[in-house]
Design a protein around this motif. Structure first.
Motif, PDB file in Angstrom:
ATOM      1  N   ASP A 268     -32.255 108.382 -28.673  1.00 20.08           N
ATOM      2  CA  ASP A 268     -32.256 107.252 -29.608  1.00 20.08           C
ATOM      3  C   ASP A 268     -33.515 107.304 -30.489  1.00 20.08           C
ATOM      4  O   ASP A 268     -33.433 107.189 -31.711  1.00 20.08           O
ATOM      5  CB  ASP A 268     -32.201 105.942 -28.813  1.00 20.08           C
ATOM      6  CG  ASP A 268     -32.099 104.733 -29.717  1.00 20.08           C
ATOM      7  OD1 ASP A 268     -31.086 104.626 -30.423  1.00 20.08           O
ATOM      8  OD2 ASP A 268     -33.047 103.912 -29.740  1.00 20.08           O
ATOM      9  N   ASN A 269     -34.672 107.531 -29.859  1.00 21.87           N
ATOM     10  CA  ASN A 269     -35.918 107.619 -30.637  1.00 21.87           C
ATOM     11  C   ASN A 269     -35.879 108.768 -31.638  1.00 21.87           C
ATOM     12  O   ASN A 269     -36.308 108.620 -32.788  1.00 21.87           O
ATOM     13  CB  ASN A 269     -37.103 107.835 -29.697  1.00 21.87           C
ATOM     14  CG  ASN A 269     -37.539 106.546 -29.040  1.00 21.87           C
ATOM     15  OD1 ASN A 269     -37.083 105.478 -29.429  1.00 21.87           O
ATOM     16  ND2 ASN A 269     -38.393 106.636 -28.049  1.00 21.87           N
ATOM     17  N   ALA A 270     -35.376 109.927 -31.166  1.00 20.93           N
ATOM     18  CA  ALA A 270     -35.363 111.111 -32.038  1.00 20.93           C
ATOM     19  C   ALA A 270     -34.439 110.911 -33.235  1.00 20.93           C
ATOM     20  O   ALA A 270     -34.623 111.537 -34.278  1.00 20.93           O
ATOM     21  CB  ALA A 270     -34.937 112.333 -31.234  1.00 20.93           C
ATOM     22  N   LEU A 271     -33.451 110.031 -33.088  1.00 22.02           N
ATOM     23  CA  LEU A 271     -32.542 109.761 -34.214  1.00 22.02           C
ATOM     24  C   LEU A 271     -33.065 108.636 -35.102  1.00 22.02           C
ATOM     25  O   LEU A 271     -32.909 108.662 -36.317  1.00 22.02           O
ATOM     26  CB  LEU A 271     -31.144 109.391 -33.696  1.00 22.02           C
ATOM     27  CG  LEU A 271     -30.409 110.470 -32.883  1.00 22.02           C
ATOM     28  CD1 LEU A 271     -29.092 109.930 -32.349  1.00 22.02           C
ATOM     29  CD2 LEU A 271     -30.161 111.712 -33.731  1.00 22.02           C
ATOM     30  N   VAL A 272     -33.689 107.647 -34.454  1.00 23.33           N
ATOM     31  CA  VAL A 272     -34.088 106.430 -35.180  1.00 23.33           C
ATOM     32  C   VAL A 272     -35.438 106.584 -35.887  1.00 23.33           C
ATOM     33  O   VAL A 272     -35.614 106.097 -36.999  1.00 23.33           O
ATOM     34  CB  VAL A 272     -34.129 105.234 -34.186  1.00 23.33           C
ATOM     35  CG1 VAL A 272     -34.798 104.033 -34.809  1.00 23.33           C
ATOM     36  CG2 VAL A 272     -32.720 104.876 -33.748  1.00 23.33           C
ATOM     37  N   HIS A 273     -36.388 107.260 -35.236  1.00 26.80           N
ATOM     38  CA  HIS A 273     -37.745 107.334 -35.796  1.00 26.80           C
ATOM     39  C   HIS A 273     -37.974 108.606 -36.615  1.00 26.80           C
ATOM     40  O   HIS A 273     -39.111 109.057 -36.751  1.00 26.80           O
ATOM     41  CB  HIS A 273     -38.783 107.233 -34.671  1.00 26.80           C
ATOM     42  CG  HIS A 273     -38.675 105.954 -33.889  1.00 26.80           C
ATOM     43  ND1 HIS A 273     -38.873 104.718 -34.438  1.00 26.80           N
ATOM     44  CD2 HIS A 273     -38.341 105.721 -32.599  1.00 26.80           C
ATOM     45  CE1 HIS A 273     -38.691 103.783 -33.529  1.00 26.80           C
ATOM     46  NE2 HIS A 273     -38.361 104.364 -32.396  1.00 26.80           N
ATOM     47  N   THR A 274     -36.897 109.196 -37.118  1.00 30.77           N
ATOM     48  CA  THR A 274     -37.027 110.417 -37.931  1.00 30.77           C
ATOM     49  C   THR A 274     -36.198 110.249 -39.204  1.00 30.77           C
ATOM     50  O   THR A 274     -35.241 109.467 -39.220  1.00 30.77           O
ATOM     51  CB  THR A 274     -36.490 111.641 -37.150  1.00 30.77           C
ATOM     52  OG1 THR A 274     -35.177 111.327 -36.695  1.00 30.77           O
ATOM     53  CG2 THR A 274     -37.360 111.993 -35.961  1.00 30.77           C
ATOM     54  N   PRO A 275     -36.554 110.983 -40.258  1.00 29.65           N
ATOM     55  CA  PRO A 275     -35.759 110.865 -41.487  1.00 29.65           C
ATOM     56  C   PRO A 275     -34.348 111.412 -41.275  1.00 29.65           C
ATOM     57  O   PRO A 275     -34.151 112.311 -40.440  1.00 29.65           O
ATOM     58  CB  PRO A 275     -36.516 111.751 -42.480  1.00 29.65           C
ATOM     59  CG  PRO A 275     -37.808 112.085 -41.854  1.00 29.65           C
ATOM     60  CD  PRO A 275     -37.673 111.917 -40.392  1.00 29.65           C
ATOM     61  N   GLN A 276     -33.415 110.852 -42.023  1.00 28.61           N
ATOM     62  CA  GLN A 276     -32.023 111.297 -41.908  1.00 28.61           C
ATOM     63  C   GLN A 276     -31.923 112.797 -42.169  1.00 28.61           C
ATOM     64  O   GLN A 276     -32.671 113.339 -42.985  1.00 28.61           O
ATOM     65  CB  GLN A 276     -31.171 110.561 -42.938  1.00 28.61           C
ATOM     66  CG  GLN A 276     -31.090 109.079 -42.642  1.00 28.61           C
ATOM     67  CD  GLN A 276     -29.781 108.480 -43.105  1.00 28.61           C
ATOM     68  OE1 GLN A 276     -29.074 109.056 -43.917  1.00 28.61           O
ATOM     69  NE2 GLN A 276     -29.451 107.312 -42.583  1.00 28.61           N
ATOM     70  N   GLY A 277     -31.010 113.430 -41.477  1.00 31.28           N
ATOM     71  CA  GLY A 277     -30.742 114.837 -41.730  1.00 31.28           C
ATOM     72  C   GLY A 277     -31.611 115.805 -40.939  1.00 31.28           C
ATOM     73  O   GLY A 277     -31.369 117.008 -40.964  1.00 31.28           O
ATOM     74  N   THR A 278     -32.649 115.324 -40.274  1.00 31.72           N
ATOM     75  CA  THR A 278     -33.503 116.264 -39.513  1.00 31.72           C
ATOM     76  C   THR A 278     -32.821 116.637 -38.202  1.00 31.72           C
ATOM     77  O   THR A 278     -32.077 115.860 -37.619  1.00 31.72           O
ATOM     78  CB  THR A 278     -34.887 115.646 -39.206  1.00 31.72           C
ATOM     79  OG1 THR A 278     -34.683 114.329 -38.696  1.00 31.72           O
ATOM     80  CG2 THR A 278     -35.768 115.589 -40.421  1.00 31.72           C
ATOM     81  N   ARG A 279     -33.169 117.840 -37.734  1.00 33.56           N
ATOM     82  CA  ARG A 279     -32.497 118.394 -36.560  1.00 33.56           C
ATOM     83  C   ARG A 279     -33.145 117.878 -35.266  1.00 33.56           C
ATOM     84  O   ARG A 279     -34.364 117.688 -35.186  1.00 33.56           O
ATOM     85  CB  ARG A 279     -32.643 119.910 -36.677  1.00 33.56           C
ATOM     86  CG  ARG A 279     -32.130 120.737 -35.558  1.00 33.56           C
ATOM     87  CD  ARG A 279     -32.510 122.174 -35.956  1.00 33.56           C
ATOM     88  NE  ARG A 279     -32.629 122.993 -34.788  1.00 33.56           N
ATOM     89  CZ  ARG A 279     -31.804 124.001 -34.532  1.00 33.56           C
ATOM     90  NH1 ARG A 279     -30.812 124.262 -35.355  1.00 33.56           N
ATOM     91  NH2 ARG A 279     -31.978 124.731 -33.472  1.00 33.56           N
TER      92      ARG A 279
END
Ligand code: ATP
Ligand code: MG
Length: 348
Positions: free
Chosen positions: A240-251
């Motif tokens: 959840d953190n890796a998806l929420v606290h990163t810019p869209q489109g990052t791996r």
């Protein structure tokens, strides 16, 4: 033998050959009077000693009683919840040790009390935000002129706030269980690769929606001694953190691996990372690094670490701009197999 009213001690000694008798005589009154004198002196000394012991004993007992009363008052203060006044006793005896133990207890209770107060304040604050937002939307919805599109938008926002409230309620319940020691965790073999696949699948829709490719890499057969449901929960918080606290489109890469003693589950992202000043605090309850997405409550990592610790493991953070890794470290189960070669991507 008495002579002229005085007592004498007489001894007659017969001299060997001549047959003459030598009479030795001495008055008894002198030694007797010295004996009485010594007796009197001893009596006086004993009386003085007794008196001295009584005075010293009384003073010591009074001092002890005063210290005990002071400790008693301190205990009553603590029992009444007044925890700000220190328990002081400079004695180095058992009472002094008791006072030190009381003081330790007071400090611990004071810290717990402060943490409880902060927890309630934080939890109330976190509850208030979505509740106010829901209240606002409800008022707006009461407007009869509202077109269908806007109404649907409001409903969607209200659903998000309700989800947020539900997640917060679950997290708070978990924390209270952890604090009360009522959280039971198993220590059974858990396949970490399996955990990574399951969680990646659960988040697939959300990840696709934000354009995040999620890669799962499994090396060997990493099996941890852990609790499967709790590991799923920890893994969800990290993804959840890796998806929420990163810019869209990052791996985002989820990696499961093991060595001889440990099994690891890592979630790596390519976002901006956690600034150095915030890094030591991200595992604190309710802590959000500045610039973090406002929808979170700052509880995900705190709960993850506490759960990992209950499974005899830990969660660690390695972060720099462009690469953040959050790693769960657990004990390896006997069936765990370490893979010597680099893992190959298995699932995207
Ligand atoms: N992968 C990450 N990249 C950048 N920052 C992160 C990352 N993971 C955590 N953080 C920072 O650490 C803070 C704490 O994370 P945590 O998961 O505990 O709380 P949250 O995500 O804000 O809220 P919650 O998980 O309760 O919904 C976040 O607010 C964020 O600022
Ligand atoms: Mg989080």
């Amino acid at each position: 033998m008495e002579r002229e009213g005085r007592r004498f001690a007489d001894v007659a000694v017969v001299e060997g050959q001549s047959g003459s008798v030598i009479l030795l005589s001495d008055s008894l009154s002198d030694p007797l009077s010295s004996l009485r004198f010594v007796e009197r002196q001893l009596l006086v000394a004993a009386l003085i000693g007794l008196l001295f012991a009584a005075v010293v004993g009384y003073a010591a007992a009074a001092m002890h009683a005063r210290r005990i009363r002071r400790l008693e008052r301190a205990a009553e203060r603590i029992a009444a919840g007044r925890l700000d006044e220190p328990v002081v006793d400079t004695g180095e005896d058992e009472l002094g040790e008791l006072a030190v133990a009381f003081e330790r207890m007071r400090i611990r209770l004071e810290n717990l009390d402060r943490a409880r107060g902060e927890f309630i304040a934080n939890a109330s604050h976190e509850l208030r935000t979505p509740l106010f937002s829901l209240g606002g939307f409800l008022e707006l919805m009461a407007d009869e002129e509202l077109d269908e599109g806007t109404r649907r938008e409001f409903l969607e926002s209200m659903r998000e706030q309700v989800d947020r409230l539900a997640k917060l309620a679950t997290d708070l319940l978990d924390l209270s269980r952890l604090d009360a020691g009522r959280m039971r965790v198993e220590h059974e073999p858990v396949d970490l690769g399996e955990v990574a696949y399951v969680v990646a699948e659960e988040f697939r829709a959300l990840a696709d929606q934000q354009g995040h490719p999620v890669v799962v890499e499994v090396a060997g057969h990493p099996v941890a001694r852990a609790d499967e449901l709790r590991m799923l929960q920890v893994c969800r918080a990290l993804l959840d953190n890796a998806l929420v606290h990163t810019p869209q489109g990052t791996r985002v890469t989820m990696r499961a691996r093991a060595d001889r003693q440990h099994a690891y589950l890592e979630v790596e992202d390519e976002g901006p990372g956690v600034p150095v000043v915030h890094a030591p605090h991200v595992f604190d309850r309710f802590y959000r690094a500045e610039g973090g997405v406002a929808s979170g409550s700052g509880l995900g990592l705190a709960i993850a670490r506490e759960l990992a610790s209950m499974m005899d493991g830990d969660v660690v953070l390695e972060s720099r701009p462009g690469r953040t890794v959050v790693r769960v470290v657990l004990g390896a189960a006997p069936t765990s197999v370490a893979a010597p070669e680099a893992p190959a991507p298995v699932f995207t």
